[in-house]
Design a protein around this motif. Structure first.
Motif, PDB file in Angstrom:
ATOM      1  N   LYS A 155       0.835  -1.152  -0.027  1.00  0.00           N
ATOM      2  CA  LYS A 155      -0.051   0.085  -0.362  1.00  0.00           C
ATOM      3  C   LYS A 155       0.884   1.423  -0.176  1.00  0.00           C
ATOM      4  CE  LYS A 155      -1.975   0.788   4.186  1.00  0.00           C
ATOM      5  NZ  LYS A 155      -1.141   2.340   5.049  1.00  0.00           N
ATOM      6  N   GLY A 156       0.424   1.715  -1.159  1.00  0.00           N
ATOM      7  CA  GLY A 156       1.857   3.599  -1.149  1.00  0.00           C
ATOM      8  C   GLY A 156       1.506   4.207  -1.987  1.00  0.00           C
ATOM      9  N   LEU A 177      -3.599   6.381  -3.718  1.00  0.00           N
ATOM     10  CA  LEU A 177      -2.483   5.335  -2.485  1.00  0.00           C
ATOM     11  C   LEU A 177      -3.262   3.819  -3.385  1.00  0.00           C
ATOM     12  CD1 LEU A 177      -2.800   5.145   1.072  1.00  0.00           C
ATOM     13  CD2 LEU A 177      -1.043   5.978   0.297  1.00  0.00           C
TER      14      LEU A 177
END
Length: 370
Positions: free
Chosen positions: A144-145, A190
């Motif tokens: 996640k990012g 994200l």
């Protein structure tokens, strides 16, 4: 209050209703037809996968003064919208406990993502009505990012019907165009990507393995599941404060880890940038400061920082180099910050200003003002 307002999952765009942290208000709808989409496979899979890569919780608390109940998250502010949206589609508060976490690699400014590995033994799908899990899979990686970083490690993409397509250049460009669309609306985006594994891709008994080595082993061959986009409203009084500073002869500069288009949109909202300005010269990606991971010579660096007012996708060390560059030009610099990584720049600045409520003790200790 940071609130999720858009989603892109399985190649489909969605709208997320509601405001604030109340999971009982608002639904998730198809962007084109406005039809209810809370039970869509891609929506449930994206939100549950994201939830498995979160450490934030959501619960009701009673206000001591008004005695009124309200929803309050505990943890990372960027994860709160994910937790709220997941509850909107029916996931329980403790659903993550059903998937034992065996590895966690926290977000860092260099990795630009968080990674977790959870146990999915004996599951044929991620959840009832969720994405299929390949037979023989025991572990489930979630990243996640930052979308532009995560997409570099994606070789395939989940589609609306649960099938998987190769992540070609065209499909990657399409996803990046969605990221640009959301970012230009001042939304923080994200990416959520996953990988099913029959076993861990590293020797768990090797005590010499570093966190980065484990991260590199788990992050390859990812499948893009979706994007989540949240709005982080400007604090009251910020545009007025920027205008006052400008009137007093102070040049306000924003240094942020946000995607460039998000940073530009926010800078316009808070009056750091004006509509008539040339965005290409007034806002830059910090990668421009360090081509090939080496900072520009002083003269070229100083030429950039003398006019740029928005620095996006910044690393902590970029803040320090920007402060040094401004000081080489004979300028008095005041730097604000709240994290441990901000300490070097706060200490280097002529006036280091740490946040009083959210600031870490390290940031406060490196500052002149709190």
């Amino acid at each position: 209050k940071m609130t999720m307002v858009k989603m892109y999952a399985g190649g489909v765009s969605y709208i997320v209703e509601g405001k604030g942290f109340d999971p009982e208000v608002g639904r998730i709808l198809h962007a084109d037809t406005q039809a209810e989409a809370g039970s869509d496979m891609a929506v449930k899979s994206s939100l549950l996968a994201a939830l498995l890569c979160c450490d934030t919780t959501l619960s009701k608390v009673t206000d001591k003064d008004t005695k009124e109940e309200r929803w309050e998250p505990k943890g990372n502010s960027s994860e709160a919208p994910i937790v709220v949206a997941a509850r909107k589609v029916g996931f329980s508060e403790d659903v993550s406990s059903e998937y034992a976490r065996v590895l966690e690699i926290p977000f860092s400014s260099s990795r630009k993502m968080m990674l977790t590995v959870s146990d999915v033994s004996c599951r044929s799908e991620l959840c009832p009505g969720g994405m299929p899990i390949e037979g023989g899979s025991k572990y489930f990686t979630v990243c996640k990012g930052a979308p532009n970083f995560i997409l570099d490690y994606c070789s395939e993409q989940l589609m609306e019907d649960g099938s998987v397509q190769e992540m070609t250049k065209d499909s990657k460009d399409k996803v990046l165009s969605i990221v640009d669309e959301y970012s230009s609306m001042a939304l923080r985006v994200l990416a959520i990507a996953t990988r099913s594994m029959p076993k861990l891709p590293f020797d768990v008994d090797d005590e010499d393995l570093t966190t980065d080595q484990k991260f590199q082993a788990c992050r390859s061959g990812l499948r893009l599941v979706g994007l989540v986009a949240s709005i982080d409203p400007d604090r009251d009084g910020v545009p007025e404060s920027v205008e006052l500073a400008r009137g007093a002869g102070i040049r306000v500069v924003m240094i942020t880890g946000d995607y460039l288009k998000t940073a530009i949109a926010i800078a316009h909202n808070v009056k750091i940038l004006h509509k008539e300005e040339n965005e290409e010269s007034a806002a830059v990606d910090c990668a421009t400061l360090r081509p090939n991971d080496e900072y520009l010579p002083h003269d070229r660096m100083d030429a950039l920082t003398s006019s740029v007012r928005v620095f996006a996708r910044a690393r902590p060390e970029d803040k320090l180099e920007i402060v040094k560059s401004l000081q080489r030009q004979g300028l008095v610099t005041a730097m604000t910050g709240d994290g441990v990584n901000d300490a070097p720049a706060l200490n280097q600045a002529n006036i280091g200003v740490a946040m009083g409520i959210q600031g870490t003790e390290v940031a406060k200790g490196a500052s002149d003002m709190i």
